[in-house]
Design a protein around this motif. Structure first.
Motif, PDB file in Angstrom:
ATOM      1  N   THR A   1       0.863  -1.181   0.000  1.00 23.55           N
ATOM      2  CA  THR A   1       0.000   0.000   0.000  1.00 23.55           C
ATOM      3  C   THR A   1       0.901   1.233   0.000  1.00 23.55           C
ATOM      4  O   THR A   1       2.113   1.130   0.262  1.00 23.55           O
ATOM      5  CB  THR A   1      -0.877   0.055   1.263  1.00 23.55           C
ATOM      6  OG1 THR A   1      -0.012   0.200   2.394  1.00 23.55           O
ATOM      7  CG2 THR A   1      -1.722  -1.207   1.420  1.00 23.55           C
ATOM      8  N   SER A   2       0.317   2.396  -0.254  1.00 23.17           N
ATOM      9  CA  SER A   2       1.097   3.631  -0.275  1.00 23.17           C
ATOM     10  C   SER A   2       1.838   3.839   1.047  1.00 23.17           C
ATOM     11  O   SER A   2       3.017   4.197   1.063  1.00 23.17           O
ATOM     12  CB  SER A   2       0.189   4.826  -0.540  1.00 23.17           C
ATOM     13  OG  SER A   2      -0.327   4.733  -1.835  1.00 23.17           O
TER      14      SER A   2
ATOM     15  N   ARG B   1       4.765   1.443   1.360  1.00 20.69           N
ATOM     16  CA  ARG B   1       5.874   1.849   0.491  1.00 20.69           C
ATOM     17  C   ARG B   1       6.691   2.960   1.158  1.00 20.69           C
ATOM     18  O   ARG B   1       7.913   2.910   1.204  1.00 20.69           O
ATOM     19  CB  ARG B   1       5.326   2.419  -0.831  1.00 20.69           C
ATOM     20  CG  ARG B   1       4.779   1.396  -1.763  1.00 20.69           C
ATOM     21  CD  ARG B   1       4.231   2.075  -3.001  1.00 20.69           C
ATOM     22  NE  ARG B   1       3.684   1.068  -3.901  1.00 20.69           N
ATOM     23  CZ  ARG B   1       3.357   1.293  -5.161  1.00 20.69           C
ATOM     24  NH1 ARG B   1       3.504   2.495  -5.664  1.00 20.69           N
ATOM     25  NH2 ARG B   1       2.884   0.339  -5.915  1.00 20.69           N
TER      26      ARG B   1
ATOM     27  N   LEU C   1       7.122   6.721  -7.621  1.00 18.63           N
ATOM     28  CA  LEU C   1       5.924   6.762  -6.779  1.00 18.63           C
ATOM     29  C   LEU C   1       4.886   7.613  -7.494  1.00 18.63           C
ATOM     30  O   LEU C   1       5.228   8.440  -8.344  1.00 18.63           O
ATOM     31  CB  LEU C   1       6.262   7.398  -5.429  1.00 18.63           C
ATOM     32  CG  LEU C   1       7.299   6.677  -4.558  1.00 18.63           C
ATOM     33  CD1 LEU C   1       7.667   7.551  -3.368  1.00 18.63           C
ATOM     34  CD2 LEU C   1       6.777   5.332  -4.086  1.00 18.63           C
ATOM     35  N   ARG C   2       3.623   7.439  -7.120  1.00 23.48           N
ATOM     36  CA  ARG C   2       2.590   8.331  -7.674  1.00 23.48           C
ATOM     37  C   ARG C   2       2.768   9.720  -7.034  1.00 23.48           C
ATOM     38  O   ARG C   2       3.338   9.828  -5.945  1.00 23.48           O
ATOM     39  CB  ARG C   2       1.201   7.763  -7.366  1.00 23.48           C
ATOM     40  CG  ARG C   2       0.881   6.529  -8.207  1.00 23.48           C
ATOM     41  CD  ARG C   2      -0.552   6.088  -7.984  1.00 23.48           C
ATOM     42  NE  ARG C   2      -0.705   5.436  -6.684  1.00 23.48           N
ATOM     43  CZ  ARG C   2      -0.553   4.128  -6.479  1.00 23.48           C
ATOM     44  NH1 ARG C   2      -0.234   3.331  -7.472  1.00 23.48           N
ATOM     45  NH2 ARG C   2      -0.710   3.613  -5.284  1.00 23.48           N
TER      46      ARG C   2
ATOM     47  N   GLU D   1       1.780   9.931  -3.578  1.00 24.38           N
ATOM     48  CA  GLU D   1       2.710   9.234  -2.682  1.00 24.38           C
ATOM     49  C   GLU D   1       3.959  10.079  -2.430  1.00 24.38           C
ATOM     50  O   GLU D   1       4.497  10.070  -1.322  1.00 24.38           O
ATOM     51  CB  GLU D   1       3.108   7.876  -3.283  1.00 24.38           C
ATOM     52  CG  GLU D   1       1.973   6.866  -3.239  1.00 24.38           C
ATOM     53  CD  GLU D   1       2.289   5.587  -4.002  1.00 24.38           C
ATOM     54  OE1 GLU D   1       1.633   4.573  -3.725  1.00 24.38           O
ATOM     55  OE2 GLU D   1       3.176   5.603  -4.890  1.00 24.38           O
TER      56      GLU D   1
ATOM     57  N   GLU E   1       2.954  12.485   0.133  1.00 27.32           N
ATOM     58  CA  GLU E   1       2.860  11.802   1.428  1.00 27.32           C
ATOM     59  C   GLU E   1       4.256  11.517   1.993  1.00 27.32           C
ATOM     60  O   GLU E   1       4.483  11.644   3.191  1.00 27.32           O
ATOM     61  CB  GLU E   1       2.064  10.497   1.254  1.00 27.32           C
ATOM     62  CG  GLU E   1       1.768   9.737   2.538  1.00 27.32           C
ATOM     63  CD  GLU E   1       0.961  10.518   3.567  1.00 27.32           C
ATOM     64  OE1 GLU E   1       0.064  11.280   3.164  1.00 27.32           O
ATOM     65  OE2 GLU E   1       1.250  10.371   4.782  1.00 27.32           O
TER      66      GLU E   1
END
Lengths: 209, 126
Positions: free
Chosen positions: B17-18, B21, B41-42, B45, B48
């Motif tokens: 999961t984010s 990670r 990463l997105r 993310e 975050e």
């Protein structure tokens, strides 16, 4: 029942009118200087959003100026709440503040507040209706912080205006910023001297269309 | 001073999961590892990761240096763009490379924009 619906629609449309314009970017790009310039030009208030400083992380909490009304050509009017945010960074070291002459306790406190400021700036992204990304045009725009900010705005489908600030400086290079963010309009300004602010205000109307 | 570069294949984070990670990457960086992650990463993310980094800053850990090299070009013709989109559908976030290092070791990561230069600094004792 009728009054309930009346109030609901009134609140709904009133909210829609309160556009939140966020100023985002890395530290020392000139966000607070620009926020102050906007408030001075349209509200007649000097340093309304606080003081700007050469030392990074001067703005460490979200500051809002409500009901800023700007006027454009053809008697157009734009009303928005201006949100100045702390500069987004991936590292904060209190020793850098000490090296710039700050007392250790004060530096540690500034660093602690700055970390909280970055967190709240990112959290506030979801509340923005449009964002002005303020970049220092004398610096390299290919930093991951800039790319992450713009990527997050794209993912949230938030309209963006990129501002290349500090065009009054010799080292300023707007073309480099345009090359880094070709998908957006890039407006060169100097928030400090007021250069191109008329074009900047026109661009605000465009971004909220 | 010796530097440790750790390569992380995308398969290692693919099913996480984010939050998992970010925890994994941040734990490694806090242990003075410079990470070379396959893929990226997105955007959410990355944001975050910055937030979690800020929440972790203390006397010893001063943050991270982060850089992503992504092969996609923005000013390209229609067919090239179509080709890029097809590759993106197949490979997703596996494309590109992400470099993450602790700020007390990595002074700066310069993107130019298709090459990465990593500048280190002497680690200070705290």
């Amino acid at each position: 029942m009728i009054s309930f619906f009346k109030n609901f629609f009134k609140r709904f449309f009133a909210k829609k009118k309160d556009i939140k314009f966020g100023l985002y970017g890395p530290p020392n790009g000139g966000k607070t200087t620009l926020a102050n310039k906007i408030c001075e030009d349209w509200l007649g208030e000097k340093d309304a959003m606080g003081s700007a400083s050469a030392m990074a992380h001067e703005t460490r909490e979200i500051k809002i100026k409500e009901q800023v009304i700007i006027k454009g050509s053809n008697n157009r009017e734009l009303t928005f709440n201006l949100v100045d945010t702390p500069g987004i960074a991936t590292k904060i070291d209190y020793e850098e503040f000490v090296q710039e002459g700050m007392a250790e306790d004060e530096a540690k406190n500034r660093a602690k507040e700055a970390t909280k400021g970055v967190i709240s700036a990112i959290k506030w992204l979801d509340d923005m209706d449009a964002v002005i990304v303020v970049l220092d045009s004398t610096k390299d725009p290919y930093s991951q912080v800039n790319i992450t900010i713009v990527g997050n705005l794209e993912a949230r489908k938030i309209p963006v205006l990129v501002v290349a600030n500090k065009v009054d400086m010799k080292k300023s290079d707007i073309k480099k910023i345009q090359a880094a963010f070709p998908q957006y309009k890039v407006q060169g300004i100097s928030a400090k001297t007021g250069k191109n602010m008329d074009k900047f205000y026109d661009a605000l109307f465009e971004v909220t269309k | 001073m010796s530097l440790t570069l750790q390569f992380i294949p995308y398969s290692r984070i693919e099913d996480l999961t984010s939050y998992q990670r970010i925890d994994l990457l941040l734990d490694l960086v806090k242990n003075d590892q410079i990470l070379v992650l396959e893929g990226r990463l997105r955007s959410e993310e990355e944001a975050e990761l910055i937030q979690q980094t800020m929440a972790s800053i203390d006397k010893k850990f001063t943050g991270i240096e982060l850089s992503v090299v992504y092969p996609e070009k923005k000013n390209v013709d229609f067919f090239r763009r179509l080709h890029q989109q097809l590759v993106n559908i197949i490979l997703g976030d596996r494309r590109g490379l992400t470099i993450i290092g602790p700020a007390n070791i990595v002074k700066e990561i310069k993107q130019d924009p298709e090459k990465i230069q990593l500048f280190t600094k002497e680690k200070r004792k705290r």
